[in-house]
Design a protein around this motif. Structure first.
Motif, PDB file in Angstrom:
ATOM      1  N   TYR A 171       0.829  -1.197   0.000  1.00  0.00           N
ATOM      2  CA  TYR A 171       0.000   0.000   0.000  1.00  0.00           C
ATOM      3  C   TYR A 171       0.870   1.255   0.000  1.00  0.00           C
ATOM      4  CZ  TYR A 171       0.828   0.321   5.128  1.00  0.00           C
ATOM      5  OH  TYR A 171       1.392   0.427   6.383  1.00  0.00           O
ATOM      6  N   THR A 172       0.264   2.378  -0.388  1.00  0.00           N
ATOM      7  CA  THR A 172       0.930   3.664  -0.267  1.00  0.00           C
ATOM      8  C   THR A 172       0.652   4.183   1.139  1.00  0.00           C
ATOM      9  OG1 THR A 172      -0.997   4.725  -1.274  1.00  0.00           O
ATOM     10  CG2 THR A 172       0.849   4.215  -2.719  1.00  0.00           C
ATOM     11  N   SER A 173       1.727   4.486   1.858  1.00  0.00           N
ATOM     12  CA  SER A 173       1.606   4.749   3.277  1.00  0.00           C
ATOM     13  C   SER A 173       1.308   6.214   3.573  1.00  0.00           C
ATOM     14  CB  SER A 173       2.906   4.343   3.995  1.00  0.00           C
ATOM     15  OG  SER A 173       2.825   4.622   5.376  1.00  0.00           O
ATOM     16  N   ALA A 174       0.447   6.440   4.573  1.00  0.00           N
ATOM     17  CA  ALA A 174       0.131   7.795   5.028  1.00  0.00           C
ATOM     18  C   ALA A 174       1.212   8.340   5.943  1.00  0.00           C
ATOM     19  CB  ALA A 174      -1.216   7.796   5.751  1.00  0.00           C
ATOM     20  N   SER A 175       2.103   7.481   6.402  1.00  0.00           N
ATOM     21  CA  SER A 175       3.168   7.902   7.316  1.00  0.00           C
ATOM     22  C   SER A 175       4.425   7.109   7.015  1.00  0.00           C
ATOM     23  CB  SER A 175       2.738   7.692   8.767  1.00  0.00           C
ATOM     24  OG  SER A 175       3.769   8.053   9.657  1.00  0.00           O
ATOM     25  N   CYS A 176       5.325   7.711   6.238  1.00  0.00           N
ATOM     26  CA  CYS A 176       6.531   7.015   5.801  1.00  0.00           C
ATOM     27  C   CYS A 176       7.651   7.151   6.828  1.00  0.00           C
ATOM     28  CB  CYS A 176       7.000   7.567   4.462  1.00  0.00           C
ATOM     29  SG  CYS A 176       5.756   7.469   3.157  1.00  0.00           S
ATOM     30  N   LEU A 177       8.582   6.242   6.772  1.00  0.00           N
ATOM     31  CA  LEU A 177       9.723   6.260   7.675  1.00  0.00           C
ATOM     32  C   LEU A 177      10.767   7.265   7.197  1.00  0.00           C
ATOM     33  CD1 LEU A 177      10.141   2.386   8.120  1.00  0.00           C
ATOM     34  CD2 LEU A 177       8.898   3.972   9.610  1.00  0.00           C
ATOM     35  N   GLY A 178      11.587   7.750   8.126  1.00  0.00           N
ATOM     36  CA  GLY A 178      12.737   8.575   7.775  1.00  0.00           C
ATOM     37  C   GLY A 178      12.410   9.919   7.179  1.00  0.00           C
ATOM     38  N   GLY A 179      11.225  10.451   7.437  1.00  0.00           N
ATOM     39  CA  GLY A 179      10.895  11.768   6.928  1.00  0.00           C
ATOM     40  C   GLY A 179      10.524  11.818   5.466  1.00  0.00           C
ATOM     41  N   VAL A 180      10.371  10.665   4.810  1.00  0.00           N
ATOM     42  CA  VAL A 180       9.972  10.608   3.405  1.00  0.00           C
ATOM     43  C   VAL A 180       8.505  11.026   3.289  1.00  0.00           C
ATOM     44  CG1 VAL A 180       9.616   9.063   1.434  1.00  0.00           C
ATOM     45  CG2 VAL A 180      11.654   8.831   2.855  1.00  0.00           C
ATOM     46  N   THR A 181       8.184  11.812   2.272  1.00  0.00           N
ATOM     47  CA  THR A 181       6.818  12.341   2.153  1.00  0.00           C
ATOM     48  C   THR A 181       5.874  11.411   1.416  1.00  0.00           C
ATOM     49  OG1 THR A 181       7.423  13.545   0.147  1.00  0.00           O
ATOM     50  CG2 THR A 181       7.623  14.728   2.243  1.00  0.00           C
ATOM     51  N   ARG A 182       6.391  10.549   0.568  1.00  0.00           N
ATOM     52  CA  ARG A 182       5.516   9.649  -0.191  1.00  0.00           C
ATOM     53  C   ARG A 182       6.253   8.337  -0.423  1.00  0.00           C
ATOM     54  NH1 ARG A 182       1.026  11.169  -2.723  1.00  0.00           N
ATOM     55  NH2 ARG A 182       1.730  13.328  -2.785  1.00  0.00           N
ATOM     56  N   CYS A 183       5.609   7.234  -0.088  1.00  0.00           N
ATOM     57  CA  CYS A 183       6.293   5.947  -0.215  1.00  0.00           C
ATOM     58  C   CYS A 183       5.289   4.826  -0.452  1.00  0.00           C
ATOM     59  CB  CYS A 183       7.112   5.633   1.038  1.00  0.00           C
ATOM     60  SG  CYS A 183       6.093   5.431   2.534  1.00  0.00           S
ATOM     61  N   SER A 184       5.800   3.725  -1.000  1.00  0.00           N
ATOM     62  CA  SER A 184       5.046   2.479  -1.097  1.00  0.00           C
ATOM     63  C   SER A 184       5.620   1.518  -0.065  1.00  0.00           C
ATOM     64  CB  SER A 184       5.164   1.881  -2.499  1.00  0.00           C
ATOM     65  OG  SER A 184       4.595   2.727  -3.460  1.00  0.00           O
ATOM     66  N   ARG A 185       4.749   0.717   0.529  1.00  0.00           N
ATOM     67  CA  ARG A 185       5.181  -0.113   1.657  1.00  0.00           C
ATOM     68  C   ARG A 185       4.667  -1.538   1.514  1.00  0.00           C
ATOM     69  NH1 ARG A 185       3.792   1.961   7.655  1.00  0.00           N
ATOM     70  NH2 ARG A 185       5.603   3.294   7.227  1.00  0.00           N
TER      71      ARG A 185
END
Length: 517
Positions: free
Chosen positions: A253-267
């Protein structure tokens, strides 16, 4: 014979194509390849039907004793030898039935005799055992005589426009359904994934194939999933190969809260399941992929465990590939990944991945992909087929090989896209392409292995999200795809039932089954 992609691309004129913005990600083209038994011929030759009493070496896995092991018979390079199995022989694997149609023109006739003539007088081996039909050990006139009773038999092929969609799993009427997976250990229960249901909400529901119980919530990832972009949300689910003992499920899924300060991520995350209920509070993040430039699109979208029990995932980059991630095999974007998660805290790298020990990201299995929205494994051969959503002009489907470079963004389909700095060769050819007069977003399906439509057995089925068209392509040759149906539904995904029949998921709040008209 289709010209090699390397040859086409080396001489293709460069085309200036404007960068396209985000687009609907879930278009579907489903394509199948199949081998069909046609007619009721005479008894197959006793020399091949009698078991392993053959004069040629019998390799491991050769359970029909024709001199070819199962892995070789299932390889793409041998399929054109067996595209028309007119009749099976004893203990046959299925795909390599005794093939009187030697030249693969789907009719047994004098041309097959002419195919035999060049090897007359040749002992077996080195002549193919398939050509030595009787009196094992020598190809001669007796093999021609054994062929004659089959003259005039024509293999079945799919009929253009001869198929339709019949509503199935009728209690599954949810919004934006994108994935479907049978619950391991059951024959009548599955889960259906909804991409998004409101702001940052997404749910997974347990359903009965026959409607014998009402849908229930299997998992609720509301609050975890970022759903702002059209292509963002909860995109896929896969049960662990060891689900019976580890009770684990994996989601993408595309995460609403990414790790490491990333603004947009897939998880990719793992959750335990207790009594058909995901424990959302016990999430283990397996892998998180930074989606560069805050792109909302090209998130890939599927988790599947292949025959080797490794997890494969798809991922993509930005519109027009502004950072050239497609041809960069050192990052995880624009690629198909292969990681080992079974029994791992997060994941490990399979030792036989193609870029282990050399330049390239160890997680990669293949690259040069724009937006690999849906792919699947052939349940018989294990071959991996993928549909890659195009940019402005072309959609494509292809079998995926280890370490393969599928051309994006140097090429879109067979057409040059942005060739500056691109190699002149080394790309894998698409099996089939179609332009945007026929659709706009391809959805990958499955190689059909059911029994309700035997003429489709071994054909890869795929569709288009925008047009609702569904095609089939023979996985064993390079013949033109057949348009099976022209529907009005928005095809988001395909699913395979335990009996090999195919479901079509849609954004029309309905699931359908592919069937004869």
């Amino acid at each position: 014979m289709k010209p090699r992609l390397d040859q086409i691309r080396a001489h293709a004129p460069r085309r200036q194509i404007g960068v396209r913005g985000w687009r609907l990600p879930i278009a579907g083209v489903l394509l199948l390849a199949l081998f069909v038994v046609a007619g009721t011929p005479t008894q197959p030759p006793s020399a091949l039907a009698a078991g392993c009493n053959s004069p040629w070496p019998v390799p491991a896995g050769d359970d029909d004793c024709d001199g070819f092991g199962s892995s070789l018979e299932d390889a793409a390079g041998t399929l054109r030898l067996v595209a028309c199995p007119v009749t099976a022989i004893a203990n046959d694997e299925g795909s390599d039935a005794w093939p009187p149609d030697f030249n693969d023109d789907r009719t047994v006739d004098i041309t097959d005799v002419l195919t035999l003539k060049p090897v007359f007088g040749t002992a077996v081996p080195p002549a193919s055992p398939r050509l030595d039909l009787v009196d094992p050990g020598l190809v001669d006139i007796s093999d021609v005589l054994a062929l004659k009773p089959f003259f005039g038999i024509t293999c079945e092929v799919p009929t253009a426009g001869g198929y339709t969609l019949v509503q199935d799993v009728t209690t599954a009427n949810f919004n934006r359904m994108v994935d479907f997976a049978m619950i391991p250990g059951t024959t009548n229960e599955a889960v259906v994934v909804s991409q998004k249901e409101g702001v940052n909400n997404a749910r997974i529901r347990r359903v009965a194939l026959d409607g014998s119980f009402a849908p229930t919530i299997f998992g609720d990832l509301s609050g975890k999933v970022k759903t702002g972009g059209n292509e963002e949300g909860l995109l896929s689910l896969a049960f662990s190969p060891a689900y019976a003992t580890d009770h684990r499920v994996y989601v993408y899924y595309t995460s609403a809260s990414c790790l490491g300060g990333v603004t947009r991520c897939s998880r990719i995350s793992r959750f335990p399941v207790v009594s058909n209920d995901m424990d959302e509070s016990s999430e283990t993040v397996v892998l998180e992929i930074d989606q560069v430039l805050n792109q909302q699109n090209h998130n890939g979208g599927r988790l599947l465990f292949g025959p080797d029990a490794y997890l494969s995932i798809g991922d993509g980059g930005g519109g027009g590939d502004p950072l050239e991630t497609g041809q960069d095999n050192t990052d995880l974007l624009g690629s198909l990944l292969r990681i080992d998660v079974t029994g791992q805290n997060t994941y490990s790298i399979p030792a036989d991945n193609p870029f282990v020990g050399i330049a390239g990201a160890d997680e990669l299995w293949a690259y040069g992909l724009r937006n690999p929205w849906r792919y699947s494994f052939d349940s018989v051969t294990g071959a991996l087929w993928l549909a890659d959503v195009g940019q402005n002009a072309w959609e494509e489907v292809e079998p995926i090989v280890k370490g393969g470079n599928y051309g994006w963004d140097c090429y879109e389909g067979f057409a040059a896209y942005e060739t500056t700095g691109c190699p002149v060769s080394g790309f894998q050819s698409p099996r089939a392409v179609y332009d945007h007069s026929l659709g706009c977003s391809v959805t990958g399906g499955y190689v059909y292995r059911g029994s309700a439509m035997p003429e489709l057995y071994g054909w890869y089925i795929y569709g288009d999200y925008c047009s609702g068209r569904i095609w089939a392509a023979n996985a064993g040759d390079d013949s033109s795809p057949v348009l099976l149906a022209d529907t009005s539904v928005a095809i988001s995904s395909f699913a395979e039932l335990p009996n090999g029949e195919l479901l079509v998921l849609t954004f029309n709040n309905a699931i359908y089954r592919l069937a004869h008209l």
